[in-house]
Design a protein around this motif. Structure first.
Motif, PDB file in Angstrom:
ATOM      1  N   GLN A   1      30.444  34.567  49.543  1.00  0.00           N
ATOM      2  CA  GLN A   1      29.651  33.818  50.523  1.00  0.00           C
ATOM      3  C   GLN A   1      28.154  34.096  50.341  1.00  0.00           C
ATOM      4  OE1 GLN A   1      30.780  31.381  52.750  1.00  0.00           O
ATOM      5  NE2 GLN A   1      28.562  31.092  52.686  1.00  0.00           N
ATOM      6  N   THR A   2      27.823  35.403  50.183  1.00  0.00           N
ATOM      7  CA  THR A   2      26.410  35.781  50.014  1.00  0.00           C
ATOM      8  C   THR A   2      25.857  35.185  48.719  1.00  0.00           C
ATOM      9  OG1 THR A   2      26.930  37.843  51.142  1.00  0.00           O
ATOM     10  CG2 THR A   2      24.826  37.769  50.001  1.00  0.00           C
TER      11      THR A   2
ATOM     12  N   LYS B   1      23.453  25.437  29.712  1.00  0.00           N
ATOM     13  CA  LYS B   1      24.016  24.092  29.934  1.00  0.00           C
ATOM     14  C   LYS B   1      24.699  24.076  31.314  1.00  0.00           C
ATOM     15  CE  LYS B   1      27.868  22.174  27.835  1.00  0.00           C
ATOM     16  NZ  LYS B   1      28.654  22.170  26.616  1.00  0.00           N
ATOM     17  N   ARG B   2      25.376  25.175  31.630  1.00  0.00           N
ATOM     18  CA  ARG B   2      26.112  25.300  32.888  1.00  0.00           C
ATOM     19  C   ARG B   2      26.239  26.790  33.187  1.00  0.00           C
ATOM     20  NH1 ARG B   2      31.643  24.668  34.409  1.00  0.00           N
ATOM     21  NH2 ARG B   2      32.366  24.953  32.286  1.00  0.00           N
ATOM     22  N   PHE B   3      26.280  27.140  34.455  1.00  0.00           N
ATOM     23  CA  PHE B   3      26.428  28.559  34.785  1.00  0.00           C
ATOM     24  C   PHE B   3      27.530  28.728  35.826  1.00  0.00           C
ATOM     25  CE2 PHE B   3      25.796  32.806  36.160  1.00  0.00           C
ATOM     26  CZ  PHE B   3      25.150  33.453  35.117  1.00  0.00           C
ATOM     27  N   VAL B   4      28.469  29.616  35.531  1.00  0.00           N
ATOM     28  CA  VAL B   4      29.571  29.892  36.458  1.00  0.00           C
ATOM     29  C   VAL B   4      29.438  31.330  36.965  1.00  0.00           C
ATOM     30  CG1 VAL B   4      32.084  29.985  36.750  1.00  0.00           C
ATOM     31  CG2 VAL B   4      31.069  28.278  35.208  1.00  0.00           C
ATOM     32  N   PHE B   5      29.112  31.460  38.241  1.00  0.00           N
ATOM     33  CA  PHE B   5      29.076  32.781  38.880  1.00  0.00           C
ATOM     34  C   PHE B   5      30.507  33.077  39.348  1.00  0.00           C
ATOM     35  CE2 PHE B   5      24.844  31.057  39.631  1.00  0.00           C
ATOM     36  CZ  PHE B   5      23.995  32.148  39.556  1.00  0.00           C
ATOM     37  N   SER B   6      30.914  34.338  39.312  1.00  0.00           N
ATOM     38  CA  SER B   6      32.238  34.646  39.846  1.00  0.00           C
ATOM     39  C   SER B   6      32.283  36.038  40.453  1.00  0.00           C
ATOM     40  CB  SER B   6      33.300  34.497  38.745  1.00  0.00           C
ATOM     41  OG  SER B   6      33.202  35.561  37.827  1.00  0.00           O
ATOM     42  N   ASP B   7      33.222  36.205  41.354  1.00  0.00           N
ATOM     43  CA  ASP B   7      33.470  37.503  41.972  1.00  0.00           C
ATOM     44  C   ASP B   7      34.816  37.380  42.690  1.00  0.00           C
ATOM     45  OD1 ASP B   7      31.214  39.920  42.458  1.00  0.00           O
ATOM     46  OD2 ASP B   7      32.968  40.044  43.754  1.00  0.00           O
ATOM     47  N   CYS B   8      35.226  38.465  43.379  1.00  0.00           N
ATOM     48  CA  CYS B   8      36.539  38.387  44.034  1.00  0.00           C
ATOM     49  C   CYS B   8      36.466  38.611  45.532  1.00  0.00           C
ATOM     50  CB  CYS B   8      37.484  39.418  43.423  1.00  0.00           C
ATOM     51  SG  CYS B   8      36.982  41.115  43.788  1.00  0.00           S
ATOM     52  N   HIS B   9      35.359  39.206  46.005  1.00  0.00           N
ATOM     53  CA  HIS B   9      35.294  39.609  47.406  1.00  0.00           C
ATOM     54  C   HIS B   9      34.753  38.453  48.260  1.00  0.00           C
ATOM     55  CE1 HIS B   9      33.876  41.825  50.933  1.00  0.00           C
ATOM     56  NE2 HIS B   9      34.683  42.802  50.560  1.00  0.00           N
TER      57      HIS B   9
ATOM     58  N   VAL C   1      27.681  29.499  30.566  1.00  0.00           N
ATOM     59  CA  VAL C   1      27.690  30.950  30.772  1.00  0.00           C
ATOM     60  C   VAL C   1      28.604  31.304  31.947  1.00  0.00           C
ATOM     61  CG1 VAL C   1      26.268  33.002  31.179  1.00  0.00           C
ATOM     62  CG2 VAL C   1      25.281  31.037  29.972  1.00  0.00           C
ATOM     63  N   LEU C   2      29.468  32.264  31.722  1.00  0.00           N
ATOM     64  CA  LEU C   2      30.326  32.783  32.796  1.00  0.00           C
ATOM     65  C   LEU C   2      29.891  34.204  33.104  1.00  0.00           C
ATOM     66  CD1 LEU C   2      32.922  33.072  34.600  1.00  0.00           C
ATOM     67  CD2 LEU C   2      34.158  33.674  32.496  1.00  0.00           C
ATOM     68  N   GLU C   3      29.648  34.481  34.386  1.00  0.00           N
ATOM     69  CA  GLU C   3      29.334  35.861  34.761  1.00  0.00           C
ATOM     70  C   GLU C   3      30.486  36.433  35.585  1.00  0.00           C
ATOM     71  OE1 GLU C   3      25.923  36.652  37.356  1.00  0.00           O
ATOM     72  OE2 GLU C   3      25.858  38.714  36.640  1.00  0.00           O
ATOM     73  N   LEU C   4      30.954  37.614  35.187  1.00  0.00           N
ATOM     74  CA  LEU C   4      32.037  38.279  35.919  1.00  0.00           C
ATOM     75  C   LEU C   4      31.426  39.273  36.909  1.00  0.00           C
ATOM     76  CD1 LEU C   4      34.279  39.152  32.818  1.00  0.00           C
ATOM     77  CD2 LEU C   4      34.470  37.133  34.299  1.00  0.00           C
ATOM     78  N   GLY C   5      31.982  39.368  38.099  1.00  0.00           N
ATOM     79  CA  GLY C   5      31.491  40.322  39.104  1.00  0.00           C
ATOM     80  C   GLY C   5      30.012  40.133  39.388  1.00  0.00           C
ATOM     81  N   SER C   6      29.638  38.903  39.718  1.00  0.00           N
ATOM     82  CA  SER C   6      28.210  38.542  39.855  1.00  0.00           C
ATOM     83  C   SER C   6      27.472  39.289  40.958  1.00  0.00           C
ATOM     84  CB  SER C   6      28.063  37.047  40.144  1.00  0.00           C
ATOM     85  OG  SER C   6      28.557  36.284  39.087  1.00  0.00           O
TER      86      SER C   6
ATOM     87  N   VAL D   1      25.695  24.446  38.480  1.00  0.00           N
ATOM     88  CA  VAL D   1      26.081  25.815  38.799  1.00  0.00           C
ATOM     89  C   VAL D   1      27.319  25.805  39.676  1.00  0.00           C
ATOM     90  CG1 VAL D   1      25.362  27.674  40.357  1.00  0.00           C
ATOM     91  CG2 VAL D   1      23.801  26.904  38.592  1.00  0.00           C
ATOM     92  N   THR D   2      28.271  26.696  39.414  1.00  0.00           N
ATOM     93  CA  THR D   2      29.390  26.862  40.347  1.00  0.00           C
ATOM     94  C   THR D   2      29.558  28.333  40.683  1.00  0.00           C
ATOM     95  OG1 THR D   2      30.862  26.789  38.428  1.00  0.00           O
ATOM     96  CG2 THR D   2      30.834  24.842  39.805  1.00  0.00           C
ATOM     97  N   VAL D   3      30.037  28.554  41.896  1.00  0.00           N
ATOM     98  CA  VAL D   3      30.367  29.923  42.324  1.00  0.00           C
ATOM     99  C   VAL D   3      31.867  29.902  42.557  1.00  0.00           C
ATOM    100  CG1 VAL D   3      30.094  31.619  44.160  1.00  0.00           C
ATOM    101  CG2 VAL D   3      28.127  30.259  43.428  1.00  0.00           C
ATOM    102  N   GLN D   4      32.613  30.695  41.824  1.00  0.00           N
ATOM    103  CA  GLN D   4      34.052  30.646  42.024  1.00  0.00           C
ATOM    104  C   GLN D   4      34.704  32.007  42.117  1.00  0.00           C
ATOM    105  OE1 GLN D   4      35.046  28.252  38.432  1.00  0.00           O
ATOM    106  NE2 GLN D   4      36.428  29.931  37.905  1.00  0.00           N
ATOM    107  N   GLU D   5      35.864  31.997  42.790  1.00  0.00           N
ATOM    108  CA  GLU D   5      36.612  33.239  42.895  1.00  0.00           C
ATOM    109  C   GLU D   5      37.323  33.473  41.569  1.00  0.00           C
ATOM    110  OE1 GLU D   5      39.633  33.320  45.898  1.00  0.00           O
ATOM    111  OE2 GLU D   5      40.279  35.305  45.209  1.00  0.00           O
ATOM    112  N   LEU D   6      37.077  34.604  40.952  1.00  0.00           N
ATOM    113  CA  LEU D   6      37.777  34.951  39.717  1.00  0.00           C
ATOM    114  C   LEU D   6      38.085  36.450  39.798  1.00  0.00           C
ATOM    115  CD1 LEU D   6      38.639  33.689  36.926  1.00  0.00           C
ATOM    116  CD2 LEU D   6      36.571  34.701  35.991  1.00  0.00           C
ATOM    117  N   ASP D   7      39.306  36.720  40.228  1.00  0.00           N
ATOM    118  CA  ASP D   7      39.740  38.113  40.386  1.00  0.00           C
ATOM    119  C   ASP D   7      40.342  38.547  39.052  1.00  0.00           C
ATOM    120  OD1 ASP D   7      41.175  40.489  40.945  1.00  0.00           O
ATOM    121  OD2 ASP D   7      41.287  39.919  43.056  1.00  0.00           O
ATOM    122  N   TRP D   8      39.809  39.630  38.487  1.00  0.00           N
ATOM    123  CA  TRP D   8      40.255  40.062  37.161  1.00  0.00           C
ATOM    124  C   TRP D   8      41.757  40.370  37.136  1.00  0.00           C
ATOM    125  CZ3 TRP D   8      36.050  44.330  37.715  1.00  0.00           C
ATOM    126  CH2 TRP D   8      34.803  43.711  37.821  1.00  0.00           C
ATOM    127  N   SER D   9      42.287  40.787  38.277  1.00  0.00           N
ATOM    128  CA  SER D   9      43.691  41.197  38.267  1.00  0.00           C
ATOM    129  C   SER D   9      44.638  40.008  38.389  1.00  0.00           C
ATOM    130  CB  SER D   9      43.968  42.208  39.378  1.00  0.00           C
ATOM    131  OG  SER D   9      43.566  41.675  40.614  1.00  0.00           O
TER     132      SER D   9
END
Ligand SMILES: C[S@@+](CC[C@H](N)C(=O)[O-])C[C@H]1O[C@@H](n2cnc3c(N)ncnc32)[C@H](O)[C@@H]1O
Length: 312
Positions: free
Chosen positions: A186-187, A173-181, A152-157, A205-213
């Motif tokens: 960090q939070t 199976k796996r969860f990918v949190f993402s955001d850009c700020h 699962v990928l979440e955009l703008g978590s 689980v991973t937390v990654q930077e994924l900027d839509w632009s």
């Protein structure tokens, strides 16, 4: 009926104090002339172990206790030492820009998140949990099969309520949190860590930077998402353009199930987003059907959830 229980979920989620069932308390105090109910409410809120570990803001607790004292004094019941002791504890506490909010899940589990006390801070809306995230989480709790065994990928978590709850309850199976700020990321990382401790068999689980632009096709393809979710990401016409571009890239890489949950604050912005989807060859269907109310929040705003797919 145990009224004191009705105070617990809104207290820990820091719901508006006006939304609490005060009339029940007033009636109970009036007829019983005893502070027993106030004592029970205190046990479920300020004196609960969850409050020691993950306290709502001191300002909020102060206001909450003042409301209890107001009711108790108006009914002329005997003063309750523990009520004034609890107030004394928060009266001197400094107001902070961050606090904890806890969301109680069915079955007694809870998700506690560090959030900002302000809706917008550091130039981002990502440091608080929004209603669309609460709705999407309620939907996930009733549609666990949409996430079970899937990447699962979440955009703008944002601060992470939806993803953390899915990891806890839906066996992805796996969860990918993402955001850009940076501060949101960090939070988010801190909140994921904070809540992982109590998990028995946590998924990777991973937390990654994924900027839509700026997200690239390779970056998206590497995630190999089976399901993509996002809550409250359609609020700015300029940002919507890059979001649609990214959704298009995601659909070109694979054909995941994509669910977007939005609070429709500005119908023009929302229909503009749908028009852009259409122009990109992305169709949508509105998910109808009520979900069980799990979290305390105002149901007044228009929330819509859509599923996206390629073609007509
Ligand atoms: C209104 S908040 C919603 C947060 C969370 N999903 C919720 O509903 O509680 C919007 C989120 O989208 C993120 N966001 C905005 N523009 C973005 C972009 N270009 N790329 C990635 N994330 C973005 C923000 O950082 C913020 O976390």
């Amino acid at each position: 009926m145990d009224i004191s229980q009705d105070f617990q979920a809104p207290f820990f989620a820091m719901s508006r104090l006006l939304s609490f069932p005060w009339t029940f308390v007033e009636k109970d105090l009036e007829s019983n002339k005893s502070s027993e109910l106030i004592s029970d409410i205190l046990k479920q809120t300020c004196l609960h172990s969850l409050c020691r570990k993950f306290p709502p803001s001191a300002k909020y607790r102060k206001l909450f206790l003042s409301q209890l004292i107001k009711r108790q004094e108006a009914a002329g019941c005997d003063p309750l030492d523990e009520l004034y002791d609890a107030l004394a504890e928060v009266v001197g506490a400094e107001d902070t820009s961050e606090c904890y909010k806890s969301y109680l899940l069915p079955g007694g589990d809870s998700v506690s998140l560090r959030e900002s006390v302000a809706l917008i801070s550091d130039g981002t809306t990502g440091l608080v949990t929004w209603e669309a995230a609460l709705f999407l989480t309620e939907w996930a709790l009733e549609h666990r099969q949409a996430f079970s065994g899937r990447t699962v990928l979440e955009l703008g978590s944002g601060v992470g309520l939806t993803g953390i709850t899915i990891c806890r309850t839906c066996s992805p199976k796996r969860f990918v949190f993402s955001d850009c700020h940076p501060r949101v990321l960090q939070t988010l990382e801190d909140n994921v860590r904070l809540n992982a401790v109590t998990q028995r068999e946590p998924p990777p689980v991973t937390v990654q930077e994924l900027d839509w632009s700026t997200a690239t096709e390779e970056q998206v393809a590497r995630i190999e998402a089976d399901t993509v979710i996002a809550a409250d990401v359609v609020y700015d016409p300029e940002v919507a353009e890059s979001l649609v571009k990214l959704l298009n890239t995601i659909l070109s890489c694979s054909s995941p199930d994509i669910y977007i949950c939005s609070t429709v604050r500005n119908p023009e912005t929302y229909s503009g987003f749908k028009t852009q989807l259409q122009k990109a060859g992305i169709s949508h269907r509105v998910m109808t059907g009520a979900v069980s109310h799990v979290f305390p929040y105002s149901r007044g705003s228009a929330i819509e959830m859509i599923q996206l797919y390629r073609g007509l």
